[in-house]
Motif scaffolding. Sequence first.
Motif, PDB file in Angstrom:
ATOM      1  N   LYS A  51      -4.640  10.061  54.931  1.00 25.90           N
ATOM      2  CA  LYS A  51      -4.127  11.021  53.962  1.00 25.90           C
ATOM      3  C   LYS A  51      -2.734  11.476  54.394  1.00 25.90           C
ATOM      4  N   GLU A  94      -1.183  14.195  65.622  1.00 24.87           N
ATOM      5  CA  GLU A  94      -0.322  15.350  65.396  1.00 24.87           C
ATOM      6  C   GLU A  94      -0.397  16.304  66.590  1.00 24.87           C
ATOM      7  N   ARG A  95      -1.586  16.551  67.060  1.00 24.29           N
ATOM      8  CA  ARG A  95      -1.767  17.473  68.188  1.00 24.29           C
ATOM      9  C   ARG A  95      -1.115  16.944  69.461  1.00 24.29           C
ATOM     10  N   ASP A 128      -6.296   9.639  59.331  1.00 22.30           N
ATOM     11  CA  ASP A 128      -7.337   9.691  58.320  1.00 22.30           C
ATOM     12  C   ASP A 128      -6.899   9.069  56.993  1.00 22.30           C
ATOM     13  N   GLN A 179       2.319  19.137  58.298  1.00 25.72           N
ATOM     14  CA  GLN A 179       2.061  18.881  59.703  1.00 25.72           C
ATOM     15  C   GLN A 179       3.090  17.923  60.287  1.00 25.72           C
ATOM     16  N   VAL A 190      -2.495  24.432  62.259  1.00 21.59           N
ATOM     17  CA  VAL A 190      -2.761  23.761  60.989  1.00 21.59           C
ATOM     18  C   VAL A 190      -2.918  22.245  61.128  1.00 21.59           C
ATOM     19  N   SER A 191      -2.817  21.704  62.332  1.00 20.49           N
ATOM     20  CA  SER A 191      -2.892  20.251  62.505  1.00 20.49           C
ATOM     21  C   SER A 191      -4.287  19.740  62.176  1.00 20.49           C
ATOM     22  N   GLU A 192      -4.327  18.486  61.710  1.00 16.95           N
ATOM     23  CA  GLU A 192      -5.596  17.908  61.289  1.00 16.95           C
ATOM     24  C   GLU A 192      -5.974  16.648  62.055  1.00 16.95           C
ATOM     25  N   THR A 193      -5.027  16.005  62.711  1.00 13.19           N
ATOM     26  CA  THR A 193      -5.342  14.762  63.409  1.00 13.19           C
ATOM     27  C   THR A 193      -4.959  14.874  64.880  1.00 13.19           C
ATOM     28  N   ALA A 232      -0.741  10.024  60.567  1.00 11.55           N
ATOM     29  CA  ALA A 232      -2.055  10.345  60.032  1.00 11.55           C
ATOM     30  C   ALA A 232      -3.064   9.268  60.410  1.00 11.55           C
ATOM     31  N   HIS A 264       0.138  14.109  55.317  1.00 10.81           N
ATOM     32  CA  HIS A 264       0.168  15.446  55.899  1.00 10.81           C
ATOM     33  C   HIS A 264       1.635  15.885  56.013  1.00 10.81           C
TER      34      HIS A 264
END
Length: 103
Positions: free
Chosen positions: A19, A74-75, A17, A24, A68-71, A15, A21
């Motif tokens: 936070k 992760e991608r 950010d 993810q 659904v990935s956020e960072t 992560a 996950h």
Amino acid sequence: MAQTLRPNTAGSLFATDGKPHPLQDTLLAVTLVLGVTALITSFFHSLHLLSSWAGLVGILTGAYGQWVSETTRERFGLILGLGAAGVGFFLGMAHGGLFGGVW
């Protein structure tokens, strides 16, 4: 000295950010494991069933993980897993397919 109040997220593996996950991270780990499994087993002709199924499930898991990935981290990991799963899937299909040449 405002920089001392900011959290250091550069050392974080998943992560960026700050936070958690958990979904993810789980999808990332599953995609990487399935991708590596599919890629390694695709080098052996007799393991085409394992290679093709692991690749197919890895592709589906990675695609949902991308959705659904956020960072960015992760991608990035998901793309590596998706690439390995895709190569393993296609080589497994070339060696006999999902059902062992029955269909």
